[in-house]
Enzyme design. Structure first.
Site, PDB file in Angstrom:
ATOM      1  N   LYS A  38      -3.555   2.293   3.108  1.00  0.00           N
ATOM      2  CA  LYS A  38      -4.618   1.592   2.354  1.00  0.00           C
ATOM      3  C   LYS A  38      -5.019   0.293   3.063  1.00  0.00           C
ATOM      4  O   LYS A  38      -6.200   0.027   3.253  1.00  0.00           O
ATOM      5  CB  LYS A  38      -4.135   1.251   0.929  1.00  0.00           C
ATOM      6  CG  LYS A  38      -3.705   2.444   0.107  1.00  0.00           C
ATOM      7  CD  LYS A  38      -3.218   2.037  -1.275  1.00  0.00           C
ATOM      8  CE  LYS A  38      -1.955   1.211  -1.277  1.00  0.00           C
ATOM      9  NZ  LYS A  38      -0.734   1.912  -0.796  1.00  0.00           N
ATOM     10  N   ARG A  64      -2.876  -0.375 -10.331  1.00  0.00           N
ATOM     11  CA  ARG A  64      -1.684   0.374  -9.964  1.00  0.00           C
ATOM     12  C   ARG A  64      -1.044   1.079 -11.141  1.00  0.00           C
ATOM     13  O   ARG A  64       0.007   1.684 -11.013  1.00  0.00           O
ATOM     14  CB  ARG A  64      -0.689  -0.623  -9.420  1.00  0.00           C
ATOM     15  CG  ARG A  64      -0.194  -0.284  -8.061  1.00  0.00           C
ATOM     16  CD  ARG A  64       0.716  -1.409  -7.689  1.00  0.00           C
ATOM     17  NE  ARG A  64       1.488  -1.060  -6.572  1.00  0.00           N
ATOM     18  CZ  ARG A  64       1.171  -1.402  -5.326  1.00  0.00           C
ATOM     19  NH1 ARG A  64       0.087  -2.081  -5.079  1.00  0.00           N
ATOM     20  NH2 ARG A  64       1.970  -1.052  -4.364  1.00  0.00           N
ATOM     21  N   ARG A 117       9.929   2.690  -4.443  1.00  0.00           N
ATOM     22  CA  ARG A 117       8.472   2.474  -4.460  1.00  0.00           C
ATOM     23  C   ARG A 117       7.740   3.815  -4.587  1.00  0.00           C
ATOM     24  O   ARG A 117       6.734   3.908  -5.293  1.00  0.00           O
ATOM     25  CB  ARG A 117       8.024   1.730  -3.199  1.00  0.00           C
ATOM     26  CG  ARG A 117       8.413   0.255  -3.240  1.00  0.00           C
ATOM     27  CD  ARG A 117       8.340  -0.384  -1.876  1.00  0.00           C
ATOM     28  NE  ARG A 117       7.013  -0.383  -1.322  1.00  0.00           N
ATOM     29  CZ  ARG A 117       6.747  -0.427  -0.016  1.00  0.00           C
ATOM     30  NH1 ARG A 117       7.726  -0.456   0.856  1.00  0.00           N
ATOM     31  NH2 ARG A 117       5.512  -0.450   0.397  1.00  0.00           N
ATOM     32  N   ARG A 146       6.676   0.330  10.260  1.00  0.00           N
ATOM     33  CA  ARG A 146       5.696  -0.753  10.081  1.00  0.00           C
ATOM     34  C   ARG A 146       6.275  -2.102  10.518  1.00  0.00           C
ATOM     35  O   ARG A 146       7.425  -2.422  10.232  1.00  0.00           O
ATOM     36  CB  ARG A 146       5.273  -0.842   8.621  1.00  0.00           C
ATOM     37  CG  ARG A 146       4.376  -2.056   8.373  1.00  0.00           C
ATOM     38  CD  ARG A 146       3.624  -2.005   7.102  1.00  0.00           C
ATOM     39  NE  ARG A 146       4.473  -1.815   5.940  1.00  0.00           N
ATOM     40  CZ  ARG A 146       4.003  -1.506   4.742  1.00  0.00           C
ATOM     41  NH1 ARG A 146       2.715  -1.339   4.568  1.00  0.00           N
ATOM     42  NH2 ARG A 146       4.826  -1.355   3.733  1.00  0.00           N
ATOM     43  N   ARG A 159       8.858  -5.790   6.684  1.00  0.00           N
ATOM     44  CA  ARG A 159       8.730  -6.252   5.294  1.00  0.00           C
ATOM     45  C   ARG A 159      10.015  -6.020   4.517  1.00  0.00           C
ATOM     46  O   ARG A 159      10.671  -4.988   4.694  1.00  0.00           O
ATOM     47  CB  ARG A 159       7.577  -5.498   4.614  1.00  0.00           C
ATOM     48  CG  ARG A 159       6.376  -6.384   4.377  1.00  0.00           C
ATOM     49  CD  ARG A 159       5.183  -5.601   3.957  1.00  0.00           C
ATOM     50  NE  ARG A 159       5.341  -4.876   2.704  1.00  0.00           N
ATOM     51  CZ  ARG A 159       4.366  -4.199   2.120  1.00  0.00           C
ATOM     52  NH1 ARG A 159       3.179  -4.152   2.682  1.00  0.00           N
ATOM     53  NH2 ARG A 159       4.568  -3.568   0.989  1.00  0.00           N
TER      54      ARG A 159
HETATM   55  P1  AP5 Z   1      -0.391   0.347   5.631  1.00  0.00           P
HETATM   56  O1  AP5 Z   1      -1.861   0.288   5.891  1.00  0.00           O
HETATM   57  O2  AP5 Z   1       0.396  -0.916   5.675  1.00  0.00           O
HETATM   58  O3  AP5 Z   1      -0.100   1.161   4.283  1.00  0.00           O
HETATM   59  P2  AP5 Z   1      -0.392   0.785   2.764  1.00  0.00           P
HETATM   60  O4  AP5 Z   1      -0.883   2.013   2.076  1.00  0.00           O
HETATM   61  O5  AP5 Z   1      -1.248  -0.438   2.682  1.00  0.00           O
HETATM   62  O6  AP5 Z   1       1.099   0.553   2.318  1.00  0.00           O
HETATM   63  P3  AP5 Z   1       1.799  -0.606   1.516  1.00  0.00           P
HETATM   64  O7  AP5 Z   1       3.270  -0.388   1.719  1.00  0.00           O
HETATM   65  O8  AP5 Z   1       1.282  -1.964   1.908  1.00  0.00           O
HETATM   66  O9  AP5 Z   1       1.404  -0.264   0.115  1.00  0.00           O
HETATM   67  P4  AP5 Z   1       2.143  -0.640  -1.128  1.00  0.00           P
HETATM   68  O10 AP5 Z   1       1.170  -0.163  -2.105  1.00  0.00           O
HETATM   69  O11 AP5 Z   1       3.527  -0.137  -1.283  1.00  0.00           O
HETATM   70  O12 AP5 Z   1       2.404  -2.209  -0.931  1.00  0.00           O
HETATM   71  P5  AP5 Z   1       1.620  -3.483  -1.436  1.00  0.00           P
HETATM   72  O13 AP5 Z   1       1.666  -4.487  -0.364  1.00  0.00           O
HETATM   73  O14 AP5 Z   1       0.329  -3.114  -2.046  1.00  0.00           O
HETATM   74  O15 AP5 Z   1       0.222   1.395   6.688  1.00  0.00           O
HETATM   75  C1  AP5 Z   1       1.624   1.656   6.732  1.00  0.00           C
HETATM   76  C2  AP5 Z   1       2.034   1.820   8.211  1.00  0.00           C
HETATM   77  O16 AP5 Z   1       1.430   2.997   8.748  1.00  0.00           O
HETATM   78  C3  AP5 Z   1       1.609   0.662   9.130  1.00  0.00           C
HETATM   79  O17 AP5 Z   1       2.634   0.462  10.056  1.00  0.00           O
HETATM   80  C4  AP5 Z   1       0.333   1.180   9.806  1.00  0.00           C
HETATM   81  O18 AP5 Z   1       0.178   0.628  11.101  1.00  0.00           O
HETATM   82  C5  AP5 Z   1       0.591   2.682   9.864  1.00  0.00           C
HETATM   83  N1  AP5 Z   1      -0.629   3.469   9.689  1.00  0.00           N
HETATM   84  C6  AP5 Z   1      -1.610   3.266   8.757  1.00  0.00           C
HETATM   85  N2  AP5 Z   1      -2.556   4.208   8.851  1.00  0.00           N
HETATM   86  C7  AP5 Z   1      -2.154   5.044   9.868  1.00  0.00           C
HETATM   87  C8  AP5 Z   1      -2.697   6.230  10.442  1.00  0.00           C
HETATM   88  N3  AP5 Z   1      -3.855   6.746   9.982  1.00  0.00           N
HETATM   89  N4  AP5 Z   1      -2.015   6.833  11.439  1.00  0.00           N
HETATM   90  C9  AP5 Z   1      -0.841   6.332  11.882  1.00  0.00           C
HETATM   91  N5  AP5 Z   1      -0.272   5.198  11.390  1.00  0.00           N
HETATM   92  C10 AP5 Z   1      -0.926   4.572  10.388  1.00  0.00           C
HETATM   93  O19 AP5 Z   1       2.562  -3.929  -2.666  1.00  0.00           O
HETATM   94  C11 AP5 Z   1       3.865  -4.444  -2.447  1.00  0.00           C
HETATM   95  C12 AP5 Z   1       4.502  -4.793  -3.777  1.00  0.00           C
HETATM   96  O20 AP5 Z   1       3.698  -5.802  -4.452  1.00  0.00           O
HETATM   97  C13 AP5 Z   1       4.599  -3.661  -4.796  1.00  0.00           C
HETATM   98  O21 AP5 Z   1       5.749  -2.851  -4.591  1.00  0.00           O
HETATM   99  C14 AP5 Z   1       4.630  -4.450  -6.120  1.00  0.00           C
HETATM  100  O22 AP5 Z   1       5.917  -4.986  -6.345  1.00  0.00           O
HETATM  101  C15 AP5 Z   1       3.677  -5.594  -5.867  1.00  0.00           C
HETATM  102  N6  AP5 Z   1       2.285  -5.308  -6.301  1.00  0.00           N
HETATM  103  C16 AP5 Z   1       1.175  -5.243  -5.500  1.00  0.00           C
HETATM  104  N7  AP5 Z   1       0.089  -4.944  -6.230  1.00  0.00           N
HETATM  105  C17 AP5 Z   1       0.518  -4.803  -7.516  1.00  0.00           C
HETATM  106  C18 AP5 Z   1      -0.127  -4.466  -8.732  1.00  0.00           C
HETATM  107  N8  AP5 Z   1      -1.433  -4.189  -8.788  1.00  0.00           N
HETATM  108  N9  AP5 Z   1       0.623  -4.411  -9.856  1.00  0.00           N
HETATM  109  C19 AP5 Z   1       1.929  -4.680  -9.843  1.00  0.00           C
HETATM  110  N10 AP5 Z   1       2.615  -4.983  -8.725  1.00  0.00           N
HETATM  111  C20 AP5 Z   1       1.914  -5.050  -7.563  1.00  0.00           C
END
Ligand code: AP5
Length: 214
Positions: free
Chosen positions: A15, A90, A173, A129, A162
């Site tokens: 994402k 979410r 997660r 990552r 991270r």
């Molecule tokens: P990346 O783009 O980083 O993936 P992502 O989908 O953004 O994954 P996240 O882990 O950031 O999502 P998440 O939803 O768990 O975490 P968030 O920060 O939102 O890509 C992943 C890896 O793959 C990278 O190394 C990238 O280079 C590689 N990659 C990407 N695309 C690729 C491709 N096409 N081909 C090859 N490689 C690729 O949330 C973290 C925490 O915050 C949550 O657990 C929660 O505690 C809290 N939080 C955040 N938002 C909320 C909410 N709305 N409500 C409650 N808690 C929340």
């Protein structure tokens, strides 16, 4: 009017990577609630202190913390701007609430992009990552390595893994995603706003598919 595009998909689906790439090409603003929360934790703000234990466990942070952040963001966004929401909503309550917060800020949710990836790919992406703690740029040891190992191409800071990318936290997660976030896909499908994207290909191909769908 302000426009919102919601990016959906499991942890590691890409994402943040896709939203950042398409935002850079289209002039939209990429808003990652996860990155905002990590920044609040690093700065020790009241929201960060409240969020830290939930994030370390891979659990969702309480909705009210997110609602405050999102309503401030929407109020501050200029008229005519487009916001890419990565990580919000979410759960079903957040999806309902986003409609209310948007209406109060003269904004509309125009589309929801769902990035589909197999579970094996998710685990591989999260495990490799690396993130820049200074500018937020994201890398992957195999698919998107920095030019110099361990160093951010954009700002030169040392890259980190991270805290929530440990194997035991990744498992939680993914479980939280299935339980709480997967139903949000149905919410936007029923609203006629869902765009499903096969996100298994390389990052530039995924970004092109997303841009074409929007
Ligand atoms: P990346 O783009 O980083 O993936 P992502 O989908 O953004 O994954 P996240 O882990 O950031 O999502 P998440 O939803 O768990 O975490 P968030 O920060 O939102 O890509 C992943 C890896 O793959 C990278 O190394 C990238 O280079 C590689 N990659 C990407 N695309 C690729 C491709 N096409 N081909 C090859 N490689 C690729 O949330 C973290 C925490 O915050 C949550 O657990 C929660 O505690 C809290 N939080 C955040 N938002 C909320 C909410 N709305 N409500 C409650 N808690 C929340």
């Amino acid at each position: 009017m302000k426009k919102i595009v919601v990016f959906l998909g499991a942890p590691g689906a890409g994402k943040g990577t896709a939203a950042a790439a398409v935002a850079a090409r289209t002039g939209a603003r990429h808003v990652s609630t996860g990155a905002m929360l990590r920044d609040a934790v690093a700065r020790g703000t009241p929201a960060g202190l409240e969020a830290k234990s939930f994030m370390d466990a891979g659990a969702l942070v309480p909705d009210e913390v997110l609602y405050r952040m999102v309503s401030e963001l929407l109020a501050a966004a200029p008229d005519g701007s487009t916001l890419f929401f990565d990580g919000f909503p979410r759960n079903s309550a957040q999806a309902e609430k986003l409609g209310e917060l948007a209406a109060a800020a003269a904004a509309t949710v125009d589309a929801a992009v769902m990035l589909d990836v197999s579970e094996a790919t998710l685990v591989e992406r999260l495990g490799g990552r690396r993130t820049c703690p200074k500018c937020g740029a994201g890398y992957h040891v195999k698919s998107l390595p920095p030019k110099v190992e361990g160093v951010c191409d954009k700002c030169g800071a040392a890259l980190v893994t991270r805290a929530d990318d440990r194997p035991e936290t990744i498992a939680n997660r993914l479980a939280v995603y299935e339980r709480s976030t997967a139903p949000v896909v149905g919410f936007y499908e029923r609203a006629g706003l869902l765009k499903r994207i096969d996100a298994s290909g390389p990052a530039d191909a995924v970004a092109a598919l997303v841009e074409a769908a929007l």
